[in-house]
Enzyme design. Structure first.
Site, short mmCIF file in Angstrom:
data_model
loop_
_atom_site.label_atom_id
_atom_site.label_comp_id
_atom_site.label_asym_id
_atom_site.label_seq_id
_atom_site.Cartn_x
_atom_site.Cartn_y
_atom_site.Cartn_z
N HIS A 1 -56.18 29.72 -9.57
CA HIS A 1 -56.14 28.44 -10.28
C HIS A 1 -54.86 27.71 -9.91
CE1 HIS A 1 -56.45 25.47 -13.48
NE2 HIS A 1 -57.72 25.83 -13.54
N ASP B 1 -64.92 29.83 -13.94
CA ASP B 1 -66.19 29.90 -13.21
C ASP B 1 -66.68 31.32 -12.98
OD1 ASP B 1 -66.79 27.15 -12.75
OD2 ASP B 1 -65.16 27.06 -11.31
C1 LIG Z 1 -63.19 24.81 -12.78
C2 LIG Z 1 -62.35 25.04 -11.63
O1 LIG Z 1 -62.20 24.18 -10.82
S1 LIG Z 1 -61.51 26.52 -11.52
C3 LIG Z 1 -61.34 26.82 -9.78
C4 LIG Z 1 -62.66 27.11 -9.14
N1 LIG Z 1 -62.50 27.41 -7.70
C5 LIG Z 1 -62.61 28.65 -7.24
O2 LIG Z 1 -62.83 29.61 -7.94
C6 LIG Z 1 -62.49 28.77 -5.73
C7 LIG Z 1 -61.57 29.91 -5.34
N2 LIG Z 1 -60.19 29.58 -5.66
C8 LIG Z 1 -59.47 28.74 -4.88
O3 LIG Z 1 -59.93 28.25 -3.84
C9 LIG Z 1 -58.06 28.39 -5.30
O4 LIG Z 1 -57.49 29.43 -6.05
C10 LIG Z 1 -58.00 27.07 -6.10
C11 LIG Z 1 -58.70 25.95 -5.33
C12 LIG Z 1 -58.68 27.23 -7.44
C13 LIG Z 1 -56.54 26.70 -6.35
O5 LIG Z 1 -56.04 26.35 -5.12
P1 LIG Z 1 -54.50 26.13 -4.78
O6 LIG Z 1 -53.66 26.00 -5.96
O7 LIG Z 1 -54.47 25.03 -3.78
O8 LIG Z 1 -54.11 27.49 -4.09
P2 LIG Z 1 -54.28 27.82 -2.56
O9 LIG Z 1 -55.70 27.62 -2.11
O10 LIG Z 1 -53.23 27.06 -1.80
O11 LIG Z 1 -53.97 29.34 -2.59
C14 LIG Z 1 -52.64 29.91 -2.59
C15 LIG Z 1 -52.75 31.28 -1.93
O12 LIG Z 1 -53.60 32.12 -2.69
C16 LIG Z 1 -54.75 32.47 -1.94
N3 LIG Z 1 -55.92 32.31 -2.78
C17 LIG Z 1 -56.11 31.39 -3.76
N4 LIG Z 1 -57.29 31.55 -4.34
C18 LIG Z 1 -57.86 32.60 -3.72
C19 LIG Z 1 -59.08 33.26 -3.88
N5 LIG Z 1 -59.96 32.84 -4.80
N6 LIG Z 1 -59.36 34.31 -3.09
C20 LIG Z 1 -58.48 34.74 -2.17
N7 LIG Z 1 -57.29 34.16 -1.97
C21 LIG Z 1 -56.99 33.10 -2.74
C22 LIG Z 1 -54.81 31.45 -0.79
O13 LIG Z 1 -55.51 31.95 0.32
C23 LIG Z 1 -53.36 31.22 -0.53
O14 LIG Z 1 -52.85 32.30 0.19
P3 LIG Z 1 -51.71 32.10 1.31
O15 LIG Z 1 -50.53 31.54 0.56
O16 LIG Z 1 -51.53 33.46 1.85
O17 LIG Z 1 -52.29 31.13 2.29
O1 LIG Z 2 -58.04 22.27 -13.95
C1 LIG Z 2 -58.48 22.57 -12.83
O2 LIG Z 2 -57.85 22.39 -11.77
C2 LIG Z 2 -59.82 23.17 -12.70
C3 LIG Z 2 -60.37 23.71 -13.97
O3 LIG Z 2 -60.09 24.80 -14.37
C4 LIG Z 2 -61.25 22.85 -14.73
O4 LIG Z 2 -61.50 21.70 -14.35
O5 LIG Z 2 -61.77 23.31 -15.78
#
Ligand SMILES: CC(=O)SCCNC(=O)CCNC(=O)[C@H](O)C(C)(C)COP(=O)(O)OP(=O)(O)OC[C@H]1O[C@@H](n2cnc3c(N)ncnc32)[C@H](O)[C@@H]1OP(=O)(O)O
Ligand SMILES: O=C([O-])CC(=O)C(=O)O
Length: 371
Positions: free
Chosen positions: A257, A308
């Protein structure tokens, strides 16, 4: 210029709707744990739109306004029937339908705050009808009309299946709606605010937000989690599957997150519901696989599950088609988007950040014949 990729940590607006402070989520100062245990989704809608909980009369008034506005124009139903919608993703259908709905709202371009509030009611009321009508039409079934005697959560489940849902299903679905209703300046809410900050209309704001929610890094992750659970298929396969993904530096959907560092407070409620519902429906393997995935991922990376992750097995246990998971997120989050849209109009300024240019320096135009 300092570029902050993904605007991480940038405070882009003030808002009195919801807050995330030290991994605690509140709606208008009410802890999400308290609301998840006690509130109806209708109460939460009122809370987000008025910044206080309703009294009995106010709640009844909002509930009846929603009930009276749930019917959708026949044109939307005809439109769904016109195409081979079996290949259309329901989020694409919802995005199009909300935009289409605006064509049938005589107040669509009226920008007074009372008119904007009335549009909020109409959109919130019609979203479940649109999602469920789409779901039935693509199966060759007729849409089921909403019932005025059912609450919001029950109506959704009823319109989806045509059968009156159980108390357990209504309670679980209501809780899921409460948990997804708002989340500070998440990507789809920010999108809605950017859109209406140009003084564009409410329908445009919600349509834009649906587009942003659809992506798998945001709301689309719940469907992607279910795809992962289906691919894994058994407890024994969790370890090789997850290890393989991590070794390939692939993301595990439903984990991580941008704001929470020590875990998403909504996940524990969905986890408990997943345990209860998967047991009740005789599919405990979906909960067991999810727990094993969580244990494995968190033992290797500081990445707790987000909202999620367990919502996938909850919706699956409720018998909901997997590609409807994100539209259900939209049904709930519409309440938050609409609250933020109304708040943006109340204290508006165009949202227009800058970009640091990284292209070539000054060039001289060369006519096409000479290139
Ligand atoms: C309701 C919502 O929107 S909740 C979020 C729903 N999205 C997901 O579940 C998708 C999976 N999760 C992700 O893609 C990310 O954690 C996000 C998009 C939620 C947050 O993204 P950001 O804050 O931009 O983090 P970012 O993607 O830069 O990740 C930072 C590090 O953690 C790692 N990382 C983050 N999430 C994950 C994951 N789910 N699985 C594996 N590695 C991960 C990245 O690869 C990165 O590693 P690095 O520094 O070695 O390159
Ligand atoms: O806040 C965020 O980045 C994503 C999230 O968890 C939501 O929208 O519920």
């Amino acid at each position: 210029m300092t570029v902050t990729k993904g605007l991480e940590g940038i405070v882009a607006t003030t808002s009195s709707i919801s807050s995330i402070i030290d991994d605690t989520l509140t709606y208008v100062g009410y802890n999400i744990d308290d609301l998840a245990e006690n509130a109806t989704f209708e109460e939460v809608i009122y809370l987000l739109w008025h910044r206080r909980l309703p009294n009995k009369v106010e709640l009844e008034d909002l509930t009846s306004q929603i009930a009276n506005n749930m019917e959708i124009p026949q044109a939307i139903i005809d439109h769904f029937k016109m195409y081979d919608i079996k290949t259309v993703h329901p989020m694409a259908a919802l995005r199009t339908a909300i935009s289409f709905l605006g064509l049938y709202d005589e107040e669509a371009e009226v920008m007074e705050s009372d008119a904007n509030y009335r549009k909020a009611i109409r959109i919130q009321a019609k979203i479940p009808t649109i999602v469920t009508a789409f779901s039935r039409i693509r199966k060759g079934l007729e849409p089921v009309a909403p019932r005025k005697d059912l609450n919001f959560a029950a109506n959704f489940l009823y319109m989806l299946s045509g059968e009156e849902p159980s108390e357990i299903a209504i309670e679980a679905f209501n809780k899921a709606l409460v948990l997804h209703a708002d989340h500070e300046l998440n990507a789809s809410t920010f999108t809605a605010r950017v859109c209406v900050a140009t003084l564009s209309d409410v329908y445009s704001g919600v349509t834009s937000a649906i587009g942003a929610l659809k992506g798998p890094l945001h709301g689309g992750a719940n469907e992607a989690v279910m795809k992962m659970l289906s691919e894994i298929g058994s407890l024994e396969n969790v370890e090789p599957y997850i290890n393989g993904k991590l070794a390939n530096k692939e993301k595990i959907m439903g984990f991580g997150h941008r704001v929470y560092r020590n875990g998403d407070p909504r996940a524990k409620h969905l986890k408990a519901m997943s345990k209860k519902l998967t047991t009740l429906t005789g599919q405990p393997e979906y909960y067991e696989m999810s727990v094993k995935i969580e244990e494995l991922v968190t033992s290797k990376k500081p990445l707790p599950p987000n909202v999620d992750f367990y919502s996938a097995s909850v919706y699956h246990s409720l018998g909901i088609d997997h590609d409807l998971f994100t539209p259900i997120f939209a049904v709930s989050r519409a309440s938050g988007w609409l609250a933020h849209i109304l708040e943006q109009y109340d204290n508006n300024r165009l949202i227009r950040p800058r970009a640091e240019y990284t292209g070539p320096g000054m060039q001289t135009y060369v006519p096409v014949e000479e290139r």
